[in-house]
Design a protein around this motif. Structure first.
Motif, short mmCIF file in Angstrom:
data_model
loop_
_atom_site.label_atom_id
_atom_site.label_comp_id
_atom_site.label_asym_id
_atom_site.label_seq_id
_atom_site.Cartn_x
_atom_site.Cartn_y
_atom_site.Cartn_z
N LYS A 34 27.93 23.27 19.92
CA LYS A 34 28.55 24.51 20.38
C LYS A 34 29.93 24.21 20.97
O LYS A 34 30.90 24.90 20.69
N ALA A 35 30.02 23.16 21.79
CA ALA A 35 31.30 22.78 22.41
C ALA A 35 32.30 22.32 21.35
O ALA A 35 33.51 22.44 21.56
N GLY A 36 31.81 21.80 20.23
CA GLY A 36 32.70 21.36 19.15
C GLY A 36 33.37 22.51 18.40
O GLY A 36 34.32 22.29 17.66
N ARG A 37 32.86 23.72 18.58
CA ARG A 37 33.43 24.94 18.01
C ARG A 37 33.68 24.84 16.51
O ARG A 37 34.77 25.14 16.01
N TYR A 38 32.65 24.42 15.78
CA TYR A 38 32.74 24.34 14.31
C TYR A 38 32.73 25.73 13.71
O TYR A 38 32.09 26.64 14.22
N ASP A 39 33.40 25.87 12.58
CA ASP A 39 33.38 27.13 11.84
C ASP A 39 32.19 27.19 10.90
O ASP A 39 31.77 28.27 10.49
N ASP A 40 31.63 26.02 10.57
CA ASP A 40 30.49 25.97 9.65
C ASP A 40 29.64 24.74 9.98
O ASP A 40 30.17 23.64 10.14
N ILE A 41 28.34 24.96 10.10
CA ILE A 41 27.40 23.86 10.37
C ILE A 41 26.36 23.86 9.26
O ILE A 41 25.69 24.87 9.02
N ASN A 42 26.24 22.75 8.58
CA ASN A 42 25.33 22.59 7.45
C ASN A 42 23.89 22.91 7.84
O ASN A 42 23.44 22.58 8.93
N PHE A 43 23.15 23.53 6.91
CA PHE A 43 21.77 23.93 7.18
C PHE A 43 20.87 22.75 7.50
O PHE A 43 19.91 22.88 8.27
N LEU A 44 21.13 21.57 6.93
CA LEU A 44 20.31 20.39 7.23
C LEU A 44 20.47 19.97 8.69
O LEU A 44 19.52 19.48 9.31
N ILE A 45 21.65 20.16 9.23
CA ILE A 45 21.88 19.83 10.64
C ILE A 45 21.13 20.82 11.52
O ILE A 45 20.43 20.42 12.45
N ARG A 46 21.24 22.09 11.21
CA ARG A 46 20.51 23.11 11.98
C ARG A 46 19.00 22.85 11.91
O ARG A 46 18.31 22.93 12.93
N ASP A 47 18.51 22.52 10.72
CA ASP A 47 17.08 22.24 10.53
C ASP A 47 16.67 20.99 11.32
O ASP A 47 15.62 20.97 11.95
N ILE A 49 17.99 19.77 14.03
CA ILE A 49 17.98 20.06 15.47
C ILE A 49 16.74 20.88 15.81
O ILE A 49 16.03 20.59 16.77
N LYS A 50 16.47 21.89 15.00
CA LYS A 50 15.31 22.77 15.23
C LYS A 50 14.01 21.97 15.23
O LYS A 50 13.12 22.19 16.05
N LYS A 51 13.90 21.00 14.30
CA LYS A 51 12.68 20.19 14.20
C LYS A 51 12.73 18.94 15.07
O LYS A 51 11.87 18.07 14.97
N LYS A 52 13.78 18.83 15.91
CA LYS A 52 13.96 17.71 16.85
C LYS A 52 14.07 16.36 16.15
O LYS A 52 13.71 15.33 16.69
N ARG A 53 14.60 16.36 14.93
CA ARG A 53 14.87 15.12 14.20
C ARG A 53 16.27 14.61 14.52
O ARG A 53 16.59 13.45 14.26
N LEU A 54 17.11 15.48 15.05
CA LEU A 54 18.46 15.11 15.48
C LEU A 54 18.56 15.36 16.97
O LEU A 54 18.26 16.47 17.44
N SER A 55 18.98 14.35 17.72
CA SER A 55 19.18 14.52 19.16
C SER A 55 20.10 13.40 19.66
O SER A 55 20.41 12.46 18.93
N LEU A 56 20.49 13.53 20.89
CA LEU A 56 21.33 12.50 21.54
C LEU A 56 20.53 11.72 22.57
O LEU A 56 21.08 10.91 23.30
#
Length: 161
Positions: A34-47, A49-56
């Motif tokens: 959100k802070a990166g202010r992207y105009d487009d975020i790929n669906f695999l990235i959203r998926d 994050i939602k499934k907690k496969r991507l995190s920091l």
């Protein structure tokens, strides 16, 4: 500025640019996007994050130096890795592209940046790497196949030791 590698002299026309990316405290990956202010975020990235496969959550706290390597010819995955090893660079983490995109948003406007991160992201049996780039919507973050050949002018992000 596009850093250009010359395969004949095995040198660069200029020194590779180095960026210092800060990670001072644990943050939610969604907040970083959100802070990166992207105009487009790929669906695999959203998926992911939602499934907690991507995190920091496993990212090391502290500064990291990101070096961008560029080439003036089409190049494949193995050739990029050979040059990165020659330069004594190491693979970025899966979190580095998110942090870099947030802190250096204008850099991807100069051309696509592929992060050959470790570990790769696997989805439906295929291996993917994160790329910061531009599309018809503006700045985007997406996954690209790591088996690809990349076009002239594409840059690759690595960590400096």
């Amino acid at each position: 500025m596009l850093l250009v590698f010359n395969p004949i002299t095995k040198g660069y026309k200029t020194e590779p640019p180095i960026f210092v990316v800060k990670f001072t405290k644990r943050r939610d990956i969604g907040d970083v996007l959100k802070a990166g202010r992207y105009d487009d975020i790929n669906f695999l990235i959203r998926d992911g994050i939602k499934k907690k496969r991507l995190s920091l959550r496993d990212e090391e706290i502290g500064d990291r130096k990101i070096t961008l390597l560029g080439f003036d010819y089409h190049i494949n995955f193995q050739e990029v890795l050979i040059e990165a090893r020659r330069q004594r660079l190491i693979l970025p983490s899966l979190g580095d592209p998110f942090l870099f995109g947030e802190q250096e948003p204008n850099e991807q406007k100069q051309g696509s940046i592929v992060f050959l991160h470790d570990p790769s992201y696997f989805w439906s049996g295929c291996s993917f790497q994160l790329m910061l780039g531009l599309n018809s919507k503006g700045r985007n973050i997406s996954f690209v196949s790591s088996g690809s050949e990349w076009p002239k002018g594409c840059r690759f992000a690595f960590r400096s030791k």
